[in-house]
Scaffold this motif. Sequence first.
Motif, PDB file in Angstrom:
ATOM      1  N   THR A 151       0.857  -1.291  -0.103  1.00  0.00           N
ATOM      2  CA  THR A 151       0.022   0.141  -0.099  1.00  0.00           C
ATOM      3  C   THR A 151       0.801   1.313   0.050  1.00  0.00           C
ATOM      4  O   THR A 151       1.650   1.432   0.814  1.00  0.00           O
ATOM      5  CB  THR A 151      -0.920   0.090   1.334  1.00  0.00           C
ATOM      6  N   ILE A 152       0.443   2.167  -0.930  1.00  0.00           N
ATOM      7  CA  ILE A 152       1.558   3.337  -1.031  1.00  0.00           C
ATOM      8  C   ILE A 152       0.315   4.594  -0.927  1.00  0.00           C
ATOM      9  O   ILE A 152      -0.510   4.547  -1.894  1.00  0.00           O
ATOM     10  CB  ILE A 152       1.938   3.649  -2.138  1.00  0.00           C
ATOM     11  N   SER A 153       0.259   5.398   0.178  1.00  0.00           N
ATOM     12  CA  SER A 153      -0.706   6.586   0.456  1.00  0.00           C
ATOM     13  C   SER A 153       0.322   7.765   0.054  1.00  0.00           C
ATOM     14  O   SER A 153      -0.472   8.771  -0.314  1.00  0.00           O
ATOM     15  CB  SER A 153      -0.937   6.395   1.761  1.00  0.00           C
ATOM     16  N   SER A 154       1.676   7.763   0.337  1.00  0.00           N
ATOM     17  CA  SER A 154       2.084   8.959   0.120  1.00  0.00           C
ATOM     18  C   SER A 154       3.760   8.774   0.075  1.00  0.00           C
ATOM     19  O   SER A 154       4.217   7.614   0.325  1.00  0.00           O
ATOM     20  CB  SER A 154       1.945   9.976   1.317  1.00  0.00           C
ATOM     21  N   GLY A 155       4.786   9.782  -0.401  1.00  0.00           N
ATOM     22  CA  GLY A 155       5.960   9.628  -0.453  1.00  0.00           C
ATOM     23  C   GLY A 155       6.471   8.911  -1.785  1.00  0.00           C
ATOM     24  O   GLY A 155       5.518   8.880  -2.537  1.00  0.00           O
ATOM     25  N   THR A 156       7.630   8.628  -1.825  1.00  0.00           N
ATOM     26  CA  THR A 156       8.251   8.114  -3.244  1.00  0.00           C
ATOM     27  C   THR A 156       8.932   6.792  -2.861  1.00  0.00           C
ATOM     28  O   THR A 156       9.810   6.697  -1.963  1.00  0.00           O
ATOM     29  CB  THR A 156       9.290   9.095  -3.904  1.00  0.00           C
ATOM     30  N   LEU A 157       8.447   5.841  -3.687  1.00  0.00           N
ATOM     31  CA  LEU A 157       9.078   4.521  -3.810  1.00  0.00           C
ATOM     32  C   LEU A 157       9.996   4.133  -4.812  1.00  0.00           C
ATOM     33  O   LEU A 157       9.397   4.192  -6.057  1.00  0.00           O
ATOM     34  CB  LEU A 157       8.268   3.565  -3.219  1.00  0.00           C
ATOM     35  N   ASP A 158      11.284   4.134  -4.955  1.00  0.00           N
ATOM     36  CA  ASP A 158      11.851   3.772  -5.971  1.00  0.00           C
ATOM     37  C   ASP A 158      12.496   2.406  -6.018  1.00  0.00           C
ATOM     38  O   ASP A 158      13.442   1.923  -5.174  1.00  0.00           O
ATOM     39  CB  ASP A 158      13.166   4.837  -6.223  1.00  0.00           C
ATOM     40  N   ALA A 159      12.062   1.576  -6.945  1.00  0.00           N
ATOM     41  CA  ALA A 159      12.453   0.090  -7.021  1.00  0.00           C
ATOM     42  C   ALA A 159      13.794   0.126  -7.565  1.00  0.00           C
ATOM     43  O   ALA A 159      14.598  -0.695  -7.164  1.00  0.00           O
ATOM     44  CB  ALA A 159      11.661  -0.755  -8.035  1.00  0.00           C
ATOM     45  N   PHE A 160      14.593   1.024  -8.206  1.00  0.00           N
ATOM     46  CA  PHE A 160      15.760   1.101  -8.712  1.00  0.00           C
ATOM     47  C   PHE A 160      16.082  -0.081  -9.401  1.00  0.00           C
ATOM     48  O   PHE A 160      17.497  -0.835  -8.948  1.00  0.00           O
ATOM     49  CB  PHE A 160      16.658   1.284  -7.341  1.00  0.00           C
ATOM     50  N   ASP A 161      15.349  -0.566 -10.075  1.00  0.00           N
ATOM     51  CA  ASP A 161      15.359  -1.729 -11.125  1.00  0.00           C
ATOM     52  C   ASP A 161      15.523  -3.237 -10.368  1.00  0.00           C
ATOM     53  O   ASP A 161      15.929  -4.086 -11.211  1.00  0.00           O
ATOM     54  CB  ASP A 161      16.730  -1.582 -11.759  1.00  0.00           C
ATOM     55  N   ARG A 162      15.200  -3.133  -9.000  1.00  0.00           N
ATOM     56  CA  ARG A 162      14.882  -4.258  -8.451  1.00  0.00           C
ATOM     57  C   ARG A 162      13.347  -5.144  -8.723  1.00  0.00           C
ATOM     58  O   ARG A 162      12.505  -4.059  -8.982  1.00  0.00           O
ATOM     59  CB  ARG A 162      14.924  -4.192  -7.039  1.00  0.00           C
ATOM     60  N   ALA A 163      13.126  -6.172  -9.048  1.00  0.00           N
ATOM     61  CA  ALA A 163      11.988  -6.649  -9.386  1.00  0.00           C
ATOM     62  C   ALA A 163      11.116  -6.646  -7.813  1.00  0.00           C
ATOM     63  O   ALA A 163      11.769  -6.813  -6.804  1.00  0.00           O
ATOM     64  CB  ALA A 163      12.242  -8.152  -9.649  1.00  0.00           C
ATOM     65  N   VAL A 164       9.886  -6.393  -8.176  1.00  0.00           N
ATOM     66  CA  VAL A 164       8.921  -6.481  -6.863  1.00  0.00           C
ATOM     67  C   VAL A 164       8.039  -7.376  -6.990  1.00  0.00           C
ATOM     68  O   VAL A 164       7.174  -7.636  -8.089  1.00  0.00           O
ATOM     69  CB  VAL A 164       8.560  -5.055  -6.713  1.00  0.00           C
ATOM     70  N   TYR A 165       7.793  -8.186  -5.886  1.00  0.00           N
ATOM     71  CA  TYR A 165       6.794  -9.327  -6.171  1.00  0.00           C
ATOM     72  C   TYR A 165       5.712  -8.948  -4.860  1.00  0.00           C
ATOM     73  O   TYR A 165       6.055  -8.819  -3.877  1.00  0.00           O
ATOM     74  CB  TYR A 165       7.246 -10.774  -5.706  1.00  0.00           C
ATOM     75  N   VAL A 166       4.357  -8.836  -5.160  1.00  0.00           N
ATOM     76  CA  VAL A 166       3.321  -8.578  -4.466  1.00  0.00           C
ATOM     77  C   VAL A 166       2.401  -9.819  -4.497  1.00  0.00           C
ATOM     78  O   VAL A 166       1.664 -10.116  -5.531  1.00  0.00           O
ATOM     79  CB  VAL A 166       2.767  -7.565  -4.483  1.00  0.00           C
ATOM     80  N   GLY A 167       2.395 -10.498  -3.388  1.00  0.00           N
ATOM     81  CA  GLY A 167       1.416 -11.835  -3.332  1.00  0.00           C
ATOM     82  C   GLY A 167       0.062 -11.588  -3.045  1.00  0.00           C
ATOM     83  O   GLY A 167      -0.878 -12.437  -3.404  1.00  0.00           O
ATOM     84  N   GLY A 168      -0.236 -10.439  -2.490  1.00  0.00           N
ATOM     85  CA  GLY A 168      -1.592  -9.899  -2.403  1.00  0.00           C
ATOM     86  C   GLY A 168      -1.891  -8.890  -3.292  1.00  0.00           C
ATOM     87  O   GLY A 168      -1.820  -8.819  -4.454  1.00  0.00           O
ATOM     88  N   ASN A 169      -2.682  -7.681  -2.642  1.00  0.00           N
ATOM     89  CA  ASN A 169      -3.229  -6.598  -3.518  1.00  0.00           C
ATOM     90  C   ASN A 169      -2.130  -5.373  -3.425  1.00  0.00           C
ATOM     91  O   ASN A 169      -1.426  -5.168  -2.435  1.00  0.00           O
ATOM     92  CB  ASN A 169      -4.431  -6.121  -3.004  1.00  0.00           C
ATOM     93  N   TYR A 170      -2.105  -4.834  -4.729  1.00  0.00           N
ATOM     94  CA  TYR A 170      -1.222  -3.312  -4.941  1.00  0.00           C
ATOM     95  C   TYR A 170      -2.417  -2.461  -4.591  1.00  0.00           C
ATOM     96  O   TYR A 170      -3.368  -2.284  -5.348  1.00  0.00           O
ATOM     97  CB  TYR A 170      -0.606  -3.338  -6.064  1.00  0.00           C
ATOM     98  N   SER A 171      -2.056  -1.447  -3.761  1.00  0.00           N
ATOM     99  CA  SER A 171      -3.211  -0.344  -3.678  1.00  0.00           C
ATOM    100  C   SER A 171      -2.344   0.807  -3.515  1.00  0.00           C
ATOM    101  O   SER A 171      -1.468   1.086  -2.466  1.00  0.00           O
ATOM    102  CB  SER A 171      -4.064  -0.461  -2.542  1.00  0.00           C
ATOM    103  N   GLN A 172      -2.690   1.975  -4.098  1.00  0.00           N
ATOM    104  CA  GLN A 172      -2.035   3.115  -4.289  1.00  0.00           C
ATOM    105  C   GLN A 172      -3.123   4.228  -4.554  1.00  0.00           C
ATOM    106  O   GLN A 172      -3.449   4.566  -5.551  1.00  0.00           O
ATOM    107  CB  GLN A 172      -0.934   3.315  -5.411  1.00  0.00           C
TER     108      GLN A 172
END
Length: 460
Positions: free
Chosen positions: A398-419
């Motif tokens: 869950t992303i509500s504010s701020g900045t997240l930079d994966a910086f070319d890393r893979a991201v796995y979400v086993g549940g839900n993505y909410s932004q």
Amino acid sequence: GTGTVTFDGASGTQTIDSGGDDFYSVTIDNTGTSVQLTGNDVTQLAGGVLSFTQGTLDLNGKVWTLGADFNPAPTSAAKIDFSSNAASTLTGGSSYDLTLADADMTIDQNAGNITCRDYSHSAGTHNISGAIGGGALNCRNFSHTGGTLTASTASLNLTGNATVTSPFSFTASNTNIVMSGNSTNINASVPICGLHIQADGVSIDSANDLDVDGAFYLDSGSFSMNSKNMNVAGNFTLNSGTTFTKGSTLTFDGDLTYTDNTAAGTNIGSAVIGSSPDVIHLASDMIADSLTVNAGDSLYTHGYDLDISDFITIDGTLDATDDVAGDTTLISLGGNWTVGAAGVFTAADSTVTFDGSAAFQEITTNGQSFNNLIFNGSGSWVLEDTLPATVSINNDLTISSGTLDAFDRAVYVGGNYSQDGGTFYSGTGGITVDGSFSLSGSGEFKGGSGLSLIHISEPT
């Protein structure tokens, strides 16, 4: 009168039955078995001195009341023997000091109690044990700077300051210093036994850090680390209504339970878990500026929460399994999250929330998954695992504010993505979402020029 009675028997046991009469000065100069009290207690009149040349004074379950400061200076081996009787007592009340400064003098307090004004020990031997009763030393100021001090099942009850600059032997599980005087301090350059605070304004002296090899209990009042370091090897407990003021670093270096019963919780400052191998269990939430779990050491939350304003570093084990509290572990973090190469984070059903405001905070997981992950601070975060790497969130992101930079890393979400706010930069590593994908409000999802993959199982 003001005379002196000298007991100088050369054989067997001399006995003293005062018959209820008082003595003035008394000298023990006995080469026999002992001088032993029988029948009645002994009281010395004000000004009367108890002195030793040699020999043993056996209290034998009686009370000896001093009439002056006790500062024995025998010329040969001398001893006060409490004769393993809990009723044995040596007392100067609040008027007279006890000074043990002669190598020939031994106080064998194998039961019973001592009360004096100030206690000072620089030479000689003092053994304190309350295993069969008693075992208390009651005084104002306590000073141990030399000699041999051994304490087991003992309680050192102080209304003044404590000074310990010479090692002493103690049983950590059942020997305690109890400080009940307001505006006092403890100056210890060597490890001490357990510590109970029962007064306002008690603090670590500025001269030395404090190493408590037993338990630390803030029973009542307030305690300040006074900008010093502090180590605790036994249980750490802050009672309701108390005030604990953080200092430099607080290290838990034993197998122990942490309990904070204060109403709003207490910030304990920079917290370090273990000196290897140590296991710390939470019995309450923990609030700290930073948290470091050292290699070989473990912190078990048992469902209680962590509120850390700066960083968490995990080189040992942080286990967030909820097997006690029943409401899952919530970890709030204002700074960096770093799991070392040998670190273990057991996420279980926990939620980690990044709520800081600083820019370019780093997240390094070393393959250790999150369960639920939330970003709701105003800062920015960068994934820093060594490429190629996948950062895994077993449940929801869950992303509500701020900045997240994966910086070319893979991201796995086993549940839900909410932004619904903030910005997420995916980069070349891509993102896989096994549950639903929701982007709303002011939220911005940016793949960047090198975005390679967005895989969404249940888009919404």
